[in-house]
Design an enzyme around this catalytic site. Structure first.
Site, PDB file in Angstrom:
ATOM      1  N   LYS A 109       7.676   4.031   5.952  1.00  0.00           N
ATOM      2  CA  LYS A 109       7.073   3.152   4.947  1.00  0.00           C
ATOM      3  C   LYS A 109       6.854   4.071   3.641  1.00  0.00           C
ATOM      4  CE  LYS A 109       5.294  -0.769   3.546  1.00  0.00           C
ATOM      5  NZ  LYS A 109       5.244  -2.228   4.962  1.00  0.00           N
TER       6      LYS A 109
HETATM    7  P1  NAD Z   1       5.072  -8.744  -3.480  1.00  0.00           P
HETATM    8  O1  NAD Z   1       5.445  -7.364  -4.979  1.00  0.00           O
HETATM    9  O2  NAD Z   1       5.784  -9.775  -3.821  1.00  0.00           O
HETATM   10  O3  NAD Z   1       3.169  -9.759  -3.999  1.00  0.00           O
HETATM   11  C1  NAD Z   1       1.610  -9.064  -4.441  1.00  0.00           C
HETATM   12  C2  NAD Z   1       1.161 -10.099  -5.112  1.00  0.00           C
HETATM   13  O4  NAD Z   1      -0.213  -9.238  -5.115  1.00  0.00           O
HETATM   14  C3  NAD Z   1       1.509 -10.163  -6.954  1.00  0.00           C
HETATM   15  O5  NAD Z   1       1.168 -11.254  -7.060  1.00  0.00           O
HETATM   16  C4  NAD Z   1       0.606  -8.918  -7.480  1.00  0.00           C
HETATM   17  O6  NAD Z   1       0.425  -9.298  -8.620  1.00  0.00           O
HETATM   18  C5  NAD Z   1      -0.847  -9.449  -6.692  1.00  0.00           C
HETATM   19  N1  NAD Z   1      -1.359  -8.335  -6.475  1.00  0.00           N
HETATM   20  C6  NAD Z   1      -1.134  -7.133  -6.849  1.00  0.00           C
HETATM   21  N2  NAD Z   1      -2.830  -6.093  -6.683  1.00  0.00           N
HETATM   22  C7  NAD Z   1      -3.444  -7.542  -6.862  1.00  0.00           C
HETATM   23  C8  NAD Z   1      -4.631  -7.431  -6.851  1.00  0.00           C
HETATM   24  N3  NAD Z   1      -5.623  -6.412  -6.719  1.00  0.00           N
HETATM   25  N4  NAD Z   1      -5.466  -9.098  -6.670  1.00  0.00           N
HETATM   26  C9  NAD Z   1      -5.099  -9.681  -6.621  1.00  0.00           C
HETATM   27  N5  NAD Z   1      -3.773  -9.741  -6.108  1.00  0.00           N
HETATM   28  C10 NAD Z   1      -2.775  -8.313  -6.675  1.00  0.00           C
HETATM   29  O7  NAD Z   1       4.351  -8.160  -2.603  1.00  0.00           O
HETATM   30  P2  NAD Z   1       4.860  -9.060  -1.043  1.00  0.00           P
HETATM   31  O8  NAD Z   1       5.882  -8.639  -0.748  1.00  0.00           O
HETATM   32  O9  NAD Z   1       4.274 -10.504  -1.016  1.00  0.00           O
HETATM   33  O10 NAD Z   1       3.312  -7.901  -0.154  1.00  0.00           O
HETATM   34  C11 NAD Z   1       1.906  -8.629   0.224  1.00  0.00           C
HETATM   35  C12 NAD Z   1       1.814  -7.796   1.062  1.00  0.00           C
HETATM   36  O11 NAD Z   1       1.648  -8.037   1.714  1.00  0.00           O
HETATM   37  C13 NAD Z   1       1.793  -6.065   1.160  1.00  0.00           C
HETATM   38  O12 NAD Z   1       0.461  -5.942   1.509  1.00  0.00           O
HETATM   39  C14 NAD Z   1       2.770  -5.921   1.626  1.00  0.00           C
HETATM   40  O13 NAD Z   1       2.255  -4.813   2.022  1.00  0.00           O
HETATM   41  C15 NAD Z   1       2.533  -6.892   2.557  1.00  0.00           C
HETATM   42  N6  NAD Z   1       3.743  -7.524   3.119  1.00  0.00           N
HETATM   43  C16 NAD Z   1       5.186  -7.751   2.884  1.00  0.00           C
HETATM   44  C17 NAD Z   1       5.749  -7.703   3.335  1.00  0.00           C
HETATM   45  C18 NAD Z   1       7.265  -8.683   3.012  1.00  0.00           C
HETATM   46  O14 NAD Z   1       7.707  -8.984   3.942  1.00  0.00           O
HETATM   47  N7  NAD Z   1       7.324  -8.614   1.885  1.00  0.00           N
HETATM   48  C19 NAD Z   1       5.538  -7.846   4.930  1.00  0.00           C
HETATM   49  C20 NAD Z   1       4.581  -7.486   5.614  1.00  0.00           C
HETATM   50  C21 NAD Z   1       3.470  -7.350   4.794  1.00  0.00           C
END
Ligand code: NAD
Length: 419
Positions: A109
């Site tokens: 990461k």
């Molecule tokens: P992103 O940046 O596209 O979206 C994150 C969202 O969470 C945003 O809408 C943000 O405003 C919101 N957010 C942040 N803090 C918050 C809070 N305290 N309360 C409510 N909402 C909040 O990120 P993403 O890629 O969608 O990732 C989201 C989660 O999924 C993370 O934990 C990430 O590690 C995990 N993840 C992502 C992927 C991927 O392919 N992008 C893969 C596996 C896991």
């Protein structure tokens, strides 16, 4: 073993989960640190020329958890709360996730402590390029392959690919996944995590005998993962009644109109102020009665403070590490089907793997092929996890972690210890 370098709430949580599973699996003490401790970590100071001609230095990190099964793989996060400890926890979870779904990778990461929303596009590009430059000694298609995470997207991946390729003197699409399709990205990568979350929710519903029609879902975090999961669930007939982002949430008992919501988010960059719903806080959102709750934002959202009040049948962890071990103990006493993070959001790294394979072969697949192969790997991991959980009377999280950790442990035993 002194863990002070990584000491942080998320790393302590990842270690606590590991220790519980290691006790259950009776992994000898001597083998535990070798499995748990990240193999390498790099901290870099990233100087960036800002638009006002000043120079600001941001801290960046990359942690590679283990190198036993192949190159390392994992996202890059741009967020104000990024620390090396958080990055190390996320890298460890990536290791168990890749092993659970059978990918030839160790976990990694990366992250930069910054608020990307406060940077101009030019500042974001310069930050990304300089961070990539600092990482060049430790990344590469056979070494460590970054991907998007919170606060990063396809454009950021394109800049990473370009910066790395310029240094190598030729295009190297395989250095990063989650790129635009035009640059060697895979069809279906952007949607993969959310689509996988929705697939596993439908498998949980089959298992519990719940029909999609009339079923309600609540999603915390309306970013890449949360918004695609919402759209995929709505296609199955599930009603999305509340969603949130870092600025607040919205609720509509009759179901949110996702097309209108997506237009609103595209125009304002937030769900807040959506006219066809009433405002709701993130705390209220997590406690909203629903059939399916999807945390898809950050770590440690479901804790001992709220786990007893959560009102859902299925908890589908789109985010990494959204539930603390203390909350897990409470949920285990309740009739809630938890799809653990390392299984639930594994669709992202699975299609990242497909993207890397396509890049290495310069031979690209149709979206249908990608989705078909994605669902096959998810199905296999889901059934293995469910079967182990039932046979051993353990939670799905315990089962998923056991499968992942055992594969890494067995691989280390087979390779032996050099010298
Ligand atoms: P992103 O940046 O596209 O979206 C994150 C969202 O969470 C945003 O809408 C943000 O405003 C919101 N957010 C942040 N803090 C918050 C809070 N305290 N309360 C409510 N909402 C909040 O990120 P993403 O890629 O969608 O990732 C989201 C989660 O999924 C993370 O934990 C990430 O590690 C995990 N993840 C992502 C992927 C991927 O392919 N992008 C893969 C596996 C896991």
């Amino acid at each position: 073993m002194n863990l002070h370098l990584y000491d942080s709430p998320s790393f302590r949580m990842a270690c606590q989960q590991f220790d519980l599973v290691a006790d259950f699996m009776e992994i000898p003490e001597a083998a535990r640190d070798r499995l748990k401790m990240p193999k390498r970590s790099l901290s870099v100071a990233v100087p960036v020329r800002m638009d006002d001609s000043s120079t600001q230095v941001f801290m960046g990190y990359r942690v590679q958890h283990h190198l036993t099964l192949g190159p390392t793989k994992g996202g890059i996060r741009f967020h104000p709360d990024v620390t090396v400890g958080e990055v190390a926890a996320l890298a460890m979870w990536m290791s168990w996730k890749c092993a659970l779904v059978g990918l030839p990778y160790g976990g990694a990461k990366g992250g930069v402590t910054c608020d990307p929303r406060k940077l101009s596009l030019g500042e974001l590009e310069r930050l990304t390029r300089r961070y990539t430059q600092e990482l060049i000694p430790v990344i590469g298609p056979q070494v460590d392959i970054p991907a998007p995470d919170v606060g990063t997207n396809e454009q950021v991946m394109a800049w990473i690919m370009d910066t790395y390729s310029l240094q190598m003197g030729h295009a190297v699409p395989g250095v990063v996944t989650g790129k635009p399709v035009l640059l060697g990205g895979s069809l279906g990568r952007r949607e993969a995590t959310g689509r996988g979350v929705a697939y596993l929710i439908s498998r949980a519903m089959d298992t519990l005998g719940i029909a999609a029609q009339g079923t309600t879902a609540v999603i915390q975090g309306y970013g890449n993962v949360g918004s695609v999961a919402a759209i995929s669930m709505a296609k199955q007939g599930i009603k999305i009644i509340a969603v949130s982002d870092a600025f607040g949430g919205i609720y509509n008992a009759a179901g949110l109109d996702l097309n209108k919501l997506n237009d609103h988010v595209a125009a304002t960059r937030s769900v807040v102020g959506f006219p066809n719903g009433q405002p709701i806080t993130n705390e209220q959102l997590l406690l909203t009665p629903c059939d399916i709750l999807v945390p898809a934002a950050l770590e440690r959202q479901i804790t001992e403070a709220n786990a007893a009040q959560i009102q859902c049948r299925i908890l589908a962890e789109g985010a990494n590490g959204p539930t603390t071990p203390e909350a897990d103990a409470i949920l285990a006493q309740r009739d809630i089907f938890v799809i653990p993070d390392i299984l639930c959001n594994s669709g992202g790294v699975i299609v990242s793997y497909f993207e890397w394979v396509q890049d290495l072969q310069s031979f690209f697949w149709s979206e249908g092929e990608v989705i078909d192969k994605l669902f096959r790997l998810l199905e296999q991991a889901f059934m293995q996890t469910l079967t182990l959980s039932r046979n051993k009377h353990i939670t799905l999280r315990f089962a998923a972690l056991s499968l992942g950790i055992k594969r890494v442990h067995d691989a280390k035993m087979l390779r032996g210890l050099y010298p």
